[in-house]
Design a protein around this motif. Structure first.
Motif, PDB file in Angstrom:
ATOM      1  N   ASP A   1       0.846  -1.193   0.000  1.00  0.00           N
ATOM      2  CA  ASP A   1       0.000   0.000   0.000  1.00  0.00           C
ATOM      3  C   ASP A   1       0.881   1.242   0.000  1.00  0.00           C
ATOM      4  O   ASP A   1       2.055   1.201   0.365  1.00  0.00           O
ATOM      5  CB  ASP A   1      -1.030  -0.023   1.141  1.00  0.00           C
ATOM      6  CG  ASP A   1      -0.475   0.354   2.522  1.00  0.00           C
ATOM      7  OD1 ASP A   1       0.362   1.280   2.604  1.00  0.00           O
ATOM      8  OD2 ASP A   1      -0.912  -0.247   3.517  1.00  0.00           O
ATOM      9  N   LEU A   2       0.280   2.334  -0.455  1.00  0.00           N
ATOM     10  CA  LEU A   2       1.000   3.603  -0.605  1.00  0.00           C
ATOM     11  C   LEU A   2       0.570   4.591   0.475  1.00  0.00           C
ATOM     12  O   LEU A   2       0.503   5.792   0.243  1.00  0.00           O
ATOM     13  CB  LEU A   2       0.765   4.174  -2.003  1.00  0.00           C
ATOM     14  CG  LEU A   2       1.275   3.297  -3.146  1.00  0.00           C
ATOM     15  CD1 LEU A   2       0.844   3.860  -4.504  1.00  0.00           C
ATOM     16  CD2 LEU A   2       2.789   3.145  -3.085  1.00  0.00           C
ATOM     17  N   SER A   3       0.295   4.091   1.661  1.00  0.00           N
ATOM     18  CA  SER A   3      -0.180   4.931   2.755  1.00  0.00           C
ATOM     19  C   SER A   3       0.980   5.490   3.550  1.00  0.00           C
ATOM     20  O   SER A   3       2.112   4.986   3.509  1.00  0.00           O
ATOM     21  CB  SER A   3      -1.082   4.118   3.681  1.00  0.00           C
ATOM     22  OG  SER A   3      -0.313   3.191   4.434  1.00  0.00           O
TER      23      SER A   3
ATOM     24  N   HIS B   1      -5.395   3.764 -12.309  1.00  0.00           N
ATOM     25  CA  HIS B   1      -6.107   4.294 -11.139  1.00  0.00           C
ATOM     26  C   HIS B   1      -7.161   3.327 -10.638  1.00  0.00           C
ATOM     27  O   HIS B   1      -7.326   3.148  -9.419  1.00  0.00           O
ATOM     28  CB  HIS B   1      -6.737   5.645 -11.482  1.00  0.00           C
ATOM     29  CG  HIS B   1      -5.750   6.773 -11.447  1.00  0.00           C
ATOM     30  ND1 HIS B   1      -6.125   8.093 -11.533  1.00  0.00           N
ATOM     31  CD2 HIS B   1      -4.401   6.785 -11.332  1.00  0.00           C
ATOM     32  CE1 HIS B   1      -5.054   8.864 -11.488  1.00  0.00           C
ATOM     33  NE2 HIS B   1      -3.997   8.089 -11.365  1.00  0.00           N
TER      34      HIS B   1
ATOM     35  N   VAL C   1      -1.704  10.408  -4.542  1.00  0.00           N
ATOM     36  CA  VAL C   1      -1.541   9.098  -5.176  1.00  0.00           C
ATOM     37  C   VAL C   1      -1.963   9.153  -6.646  1.00  0.00           C
ATOM     38  O   VAL C   1      -1.364   8.477  -7.496  1.00  0.00           O
ATOM     39  CB  VAL C   1      -2.305   8.017  -4.399  1.00  0.00           C
ATOM     40  CG1 VAL C   1      -2.226   6.665  -5.110  1.00  0.00           C
ATOM     41  CG2 VAL C   1      -1.739   7.894  -2.975  1.00  0.00           C
TER      42      VAL C   1
ATOM     43  N   PHE D   1      -4.228   1.859  -2.732  1.00  0.00           N
ATOM     44  CA  PHE D   1      -4.367   3.175  -2.127  1.00  0.00           C
ATOM     45  C   PHE D   1      -4.678   3.024  -0.643  1.00  0.00           C
ATOM     46  O   PHE D   1      -5.485   2.193  -0.233  1.00  0.00           O
ATOM     47  CB  PHE D   1      -5.495   3.959  -2.803  1.00  0.00           C
ATOM     48  CG  PHE D   1      -5.863   5.221  -2.075  1.00  0.00           C
ATOM     49  CD1 PHE D   1      -5.045   6.336  -2.146  1.00  0.00           C
ATOM     50  CD2 PHE D   1      -7.024   5.292  -1.309  1.00  0.00           C
ATOM     51  CE1 PHE D   1      -5.369   7.505  -1.469  1.00  0.00           C
ATOM     52  CE2 PHE D   1      -7.372   6.459  -0.637  1.00  0.00           C
ATOM     53  CZ  PHE D   1      -6.534   7.565  -0.719  1.00  0.00           C
TER      54      PHE D   1
ATOM     55  N   TYR E   1      -4.602  13.229   0.163  1.00  0.00           N
ATOM     56  CA  TYR E   1      -3.880  11.993  -0.102  1.00  0.00           C
ATOM     57  C   TYR E   1      -4.335  11.339  -1.401  1.00  0.00           C
ATOM     58  O   TYR E   1      -3.523  10.750  -2.129  1.00  0.00           O
ATOM     59  CB  TYR E   1      -4.004  11.021   1.075  1.00  0.00           C
ATOM     60  CG  TYR E   1      -2.736  10.235   1.254  1.00  0.00           C
ATOM     61  CD1 TYR E   1      -1.676  10.734   2.007  1.00  0.00           C
ATOM     62  CD2 TYR E   1      -2.562   9.011   0.615  1.00  0.00           C
ATOM     63  CE1 TYR E   1      -0.490  10.036   2.124  1.00  0.00           C
ATOM     64  CE2 TYR E   1      -1.388   8.306   0.727  1.00  0.00           C
ATOM     65  CZ  TYR E   1      -0.347   8.822   1.482  1.00  0.00           C
ATOM     66  OH  TYR E   1       0.825   8.139   1.572  1.00  0.00           O
TER      67      TYR E   1
END
Length: 285
Positions: free
Chosen positions: A200-202, A265, A256, A240, A252
């Motif tokens: 994840d891109l958190s 996406h 992203v 995401f 946020y």
């Protein structure tokens, strides 16, 4: 486009409360997150179970396994969660509680806090957790990279340690939280190499909308991240996540969206979460 937030928090953690009040300026409450989700097309949030037994106590060796989302007594249908693991409290009774909770429809995974607790991902203390994940076909999420506490130990949260786990437990899907930042190139190799490893891109930036914009516009702050994402070249293996309350949901999402090519996406913001967390599919479709 529907959005799934694959990494958020809703627990009585004093550092989260301080961050919300002083840095991100979000309303850190059930009402606050539901409003941000409604305003931004987020149909589901996946919370990471976490508790502390004293103020600013996390990583807390006394927290009972499993850890949940204790900022509210009743979770609405827009929120599900992963059961947090305290390896110091992982006896047979704790494993039985984990197994009981895994049968609840709103429990969708397991969360291991590498770096916060002094055990590597491949330590045998976690073997029963991986066995449960295989039995109930839920993913295991690992905290990786920088720790949001100076009491964490970074050697335990390096993403390369996840490679051994992914190889040994091919029947379990794993999610590398925060993509191993700042060791994202190493994280990219582990994701690229292993079919059962996702990221994840958190939690890649902290603060309000203005600070998020400042970081996005820096020519160097995210150059390592862009390099690693391009190197991995598997956009369908990224998810995401906001790490809310560390940053506002809207800011946020925009961040992203700029990192990921438009063609991917749908995968990053929605579809890949359905693959990694199969129990959520009936809740959003």
């Amino acid at each position: 486009m529907k959005i799934i937030d694959a990494h958020m928090h809703l627990s009585h953690i004093e550092e989260f409360k301080r961050t919300a009040a002083e840095d991100s300026f979000v309303d850190y409450s059930l009402e606050g997150i539901l409003q941000e989700y409604a305003d931004n097309g987020v149909v589901l949030g996946i919370g990471m179970g976490l508790t502390e037994t004293q103020k600013y106590g996390f990583p807390d060796a006394e927290a009972v396994t499993p850890m949940g989302l204790d900022l509210t007594d009743d979770l609405p249908p827009q929120l599900v969660y992963c059961l947090g693991i305290n390896p110091f409290k992982l006896d047979q009774a704790a494993l039985q509680r984990l197994e009981n909770d895994l049968q609840k429809p709103n429990v969708v995974g397991l969360k291991i806090y590498l770096g916060y607790y002094p055990f590597y991902a491949y330590d045998s203390v976690y073997d029963p957790v991986y066995a449960l994940a295989a039995t109930y076909q839920v993913p295991v999420v690992f905290h990786t990279g920088d720790t949001y506490s100076e009491r964490g130990l970074l050697k335990y949260s390096h993403p390369l340690a996840l490679d051994e786990v992914a190889v040994k437990h091919r029947d379990v899907n794993f999610m590398m939280a925060h993509f191993g930042d700042p060791w994202v190139l190493d994280g990219a190799e582990v994701v690229y190499k292993n079919r059962n490893m996702f990221a994840d891109l958190s939690g890649l930036m902290v603060g309000d909308a203005a600070n998020c914009q400042r970081l996005k516009e820096s020519p160097l702050f995210f150059s390592h991240l862009r390099h690693a994402i391009a190197y991995c070249d598997h956009y369908d293996k990224f998810l995401f996540g906001t790490d809310w309350p560390l940053a506002p949901v809207k800011s946020y999402i925009e961040f992203v969206q700029e990192l990921i090519p438009v063609a991917f996406h749908e995968d990053v913001f929605y579809q890949t979460a359905l693959k990694v967390f199969p129990k959520i599919k009936p809740l959003v479709e």
